[in-house]
Design a protein around this motif. Structure first.
Motif, PDB file in Angstrom:
ATOM      1  N   ALA A 224      -7.333  -2.784  -4.058  1.00 12.90           N
ATOM      2  CA  ALA A 224      -7.557  -2.546  -2.589  1.00 12.90           C
ATOM      3  C   ALA A 224      -6.767  -3.801  -1.972  1.00 12.90           C
ATOM      4  CB  ALA A 224      -8.919  -2.277  -2.258  1.00 12.90           C
ATOM      5  N   GLU A 225      -7.283  -5.001  -2.345  1.00 16.24           N
ATOM      6  CA  GLU A 225      -6.792  -6.190  -1.770  1.00 16.24           C
ATOM      7  C   GLU A 225      -5.344  -6.097  -1.854  1.00 16.24           C
ATOM      8  OE1 GLU A 225      -8.877  -9.357  -3.999  1.00 16.24           O
ATOM      9  OE2 GLU A 225     -10.706  -8.735  -2.993  1.00 16.24           O
ATOM     10  N   GLN A 226      -4.731  -5.861  -3.000  1.00 12.21           N
ATOM     11  CA  GLN A 226      -3.279  -5.880  -3.064  1.00 12.21           C
ATOM     12  C   GLN A 226      -2.576  -5.045  -2.180  1.00 12.21           C
ATOM     13  OE1 GLN A 226      -3.138  -9.040  -4.493  1.00 12.21           O
ATOM     14  NE2 GLN A 226      -1.275  -8.240  -5.279  1.00 12.21           N
ATOM     15  N   LEU A 227      -3.157  -3.576  -2.251  1.00 12.30           N
ATOM     16  CA  LEU A 227      -2.640  -2.656  -1.064  1.00 12.30           C
ATOM     17  C   LEU A 227      -2.774  -3.403   0.318  1.00 12.30           C
ATOM     18  CD1 LEU A 227      -1.704   0.050  -0.754  1.00 12.30           C
ATOM     19  CD2 LEU A 227      -4.302   0.800  -0.277  1.00 12.30           C
ATOM     20  N   ALA A 228      -3.733  -3.942   0.820  1.00 12.93           N
ATOM     21  CA  ALA A 228      -4.113  -4.408   1.921  1.00 12.93           C
ATOM     22  C   ALA A 228      -2.886  -5.359   2.147  1.00 12.93           C
ATOM     23  CB  ALA A 228      -5.196  -5.037   2.126  1.00 12.93           C
ATOM     24  N   THR A 229      -2.417  -6.462   1.260  1.00 11.89           N
ATOM     25  CA  THR A 229      -1.522  -7.520   1.347  1.00 11.89           C
ATOM     26  C   THR A 229      -0.111  -7.147   1.569  1.00 11.89           C
ATOM     27  OG1 THR A 229      -0.931  -7.941  -0.783  1.00 11.89           O
ATOM     28  CG2 THR A 229      -2.930  -9.076   0.184  1.00 11.89           C
ATOM     29  N   GLY A 230       0.323  -5.692   1.182  1.00  6.03           N
ATOM     30  CA  GLY A 230       1.600  -5.193   1.469  1.00  6.03           C
ATOM     31  C   GLY A 230       2.811  -5.888   0.358  1.00  6.03           C
ATOM     32  N   THR A 231       2.110  -6.783  -0.172  1.00  8.03           N
ATOM     33  CA  THR A 231       3.013  -7.821  -0.925  1.00  8.03           C
ATOM     34  C   THR A 231       3.747  -7.036  -2.380  1.00  8.03           C
ATOM     35  OG1 THR A 231       1.523  -8.957  -2.085  1.00  8.03           O
ATOM     36  CG2 THR A 231       2.304  -9.956   0.151  1.00  8.03           C
ATOM     37  N   GLU A 232       2.902  -6.202  -2.939  1.00  8.74           N
ATOM     38  CA  GLU A 232       3.304  -5.570  -4.080  1.00  8.74           C
ATOM     39  C   GLU A 232       4.088  -4.059  -3.885  1.00  8.74           C
ATOM     40  OE1 GLU A 232       2.859  -6.831  -7.093  1.00  8.74           O
ATOM     41  OE2 GLU A 232       2.099  -8.568  -6.477  1.00  8.74           O
ATOM     42  N   GLU A 233       4.903  -3.889  -4.772  1.00 11.98           N
ATOM     43  CA  GLU A 233       5.589  -2.580  -4.805  1.00 11.98           C
ATOM     44  C   GLU A 233       4.537  -1.492  -5.548  1.00 11.98           C
ATOM     45  OE1 GLU A 233       8.508  -1.461  -3.256  1.00 11.98           O
ATOM     46  OE2 GLU A 233       8.485  -3.816  -2.412  1.00 11.98           O
ATOM     47  N   PHE A 234       4.316  -0.467  -5.020  1.00 14.23           N
ATOM     48  CA  PHE A 234       3.616   0.812  -5.455  1.00 14.23           C
ATOM     49  C   PHE A 234       4.665   1.957  -5.472  1.00 14.23           C
ATOM     50  CE2 PHE A 234       0.256  -1.862  -3.841  1.00 14.23           C
ATOM     51  CZ  PHE A 234      -0.939  -1.649  -4.778  1.00 14.23           C
ATOM     52  N   GLU A 235       4.496   2.607  -6.678  1.00 12.38           N
ATOM     53  CA  GLU A 235       5.075   3.907  -6.800  1.00 12.38           C
ATOM     54  C   GLU A 235       4.539   4.690  -5.584  1.00 12.38           C
ATOM     55  OE1 GLU A 235       7.369   5.162  -8.965  1.00 12.38           O
ATOM     56  OE2 GLU A 235       7.709   3.275  -9.691  1.00 12.38           O
ATOM     57  N   PRO A 236       5.174   5.752  -4.981  1.00 12.68           N
ATOM     58  CA  PRO A 236       4.570   6.700  -3.872  1.00 12.68           C
ATOM     59  C   PRO A 236       3.218   7.033  -4.074  1.00 12.68           C
ATOM     60  CG  PRO A 236       6.858   7.176  -3.969  1.00 12.68           C
ATOM     61  CD  PRO A 236       6.490   6.086  -5.132  1.00 12.68           C
ATOM     62  N   ALA A 237       2.985   7.662  -5.409  1.00 12.85           N
ATOM     63  CA  ALA A 237       1.890   8.414  -5.670  1.00 12.85           C
ATOM     64  C   ALA A 237       0.698   7.444  -5.902  1.00 12.85           C
ATOM     65  CB  ALA A 237       1.995   9.291  -6.947  1.00 12.85           C
ATOM     66  N   ALA A 238       1.102   6.173  -6.772  1.00 12.37           N
ATOM     67  CA  ALA A 238       0.280   5.319  -6.925  1.00 12.37           C
ATOM     68  C   ALA A 238      -0.212   4.755  -5.501  1.00 12.37           C
ATOM     69  CB  ALA A 238       0.932   4.249  -7.713  1.00 12.37           C
ATOM     70  N   LYS A 239       0.557   4.536  -4.367  1.00  9.91           N
ATOM     71  CA  LYS A 239       0.068   3.947  -3.191  1.00  9.91           C
ATOM     72  C   LYS A 239      -1.021   4.975  -2.390  1.00  9.91           C
ATOM     73  CE  LYS A 239       1.883   1.803   0.776  1.00  9.91           C
ATOM     74  NZ  LYS A 239       2.881   1.113   1.309  1.00  9.91           N
TER      75      LYS A 239
END
Length: 79
Positions: free
Chosen positions: A50-65
């Motif tokens: 959740a913290e990584q998602l909030a920072t927006g600095t990591e690349e997520f696959e669309p479904a993973a996001k």
């Protein structure tokens, strides 16, 4: 190459999404990813995600996001 724990968490969720691409639509894959993480990941791992998602600095696959956002929302509800 060394990865931080945060980078490893994002890599893992992306791999889960990639390994379940045959599940169907992006939403179907996100359901599978969310289910896997809910069952097998510790609360600490989910919190890092959740913290990584909030920072927006990591690349997520669309479904993973999508799955990560659902999990993040559930964590916020419990807080």
């Amino acid at each position: 190459m060394f990865h931080t724990e945060e980078e490893s968490i994002v890599t893992m969720i992306n791999h889960i999404a990639q390994n379940n691409v045959s599940a169907g639509t992006e939403s179907d894959v996100a359901d599978m990813v969310e289910s896997h993480i809910t069952k097998f990941w510790s609360r600490r791992m989910k919190k890092i995600l959740a913290e990584q998602l909030a920072t927006g600095t990591e690349e997520f696959e669309p479904a993973a996001k999508v799955a990560a956002q659902r999990i993040s929302d559930k964590l916020a509800e419990k807080a």
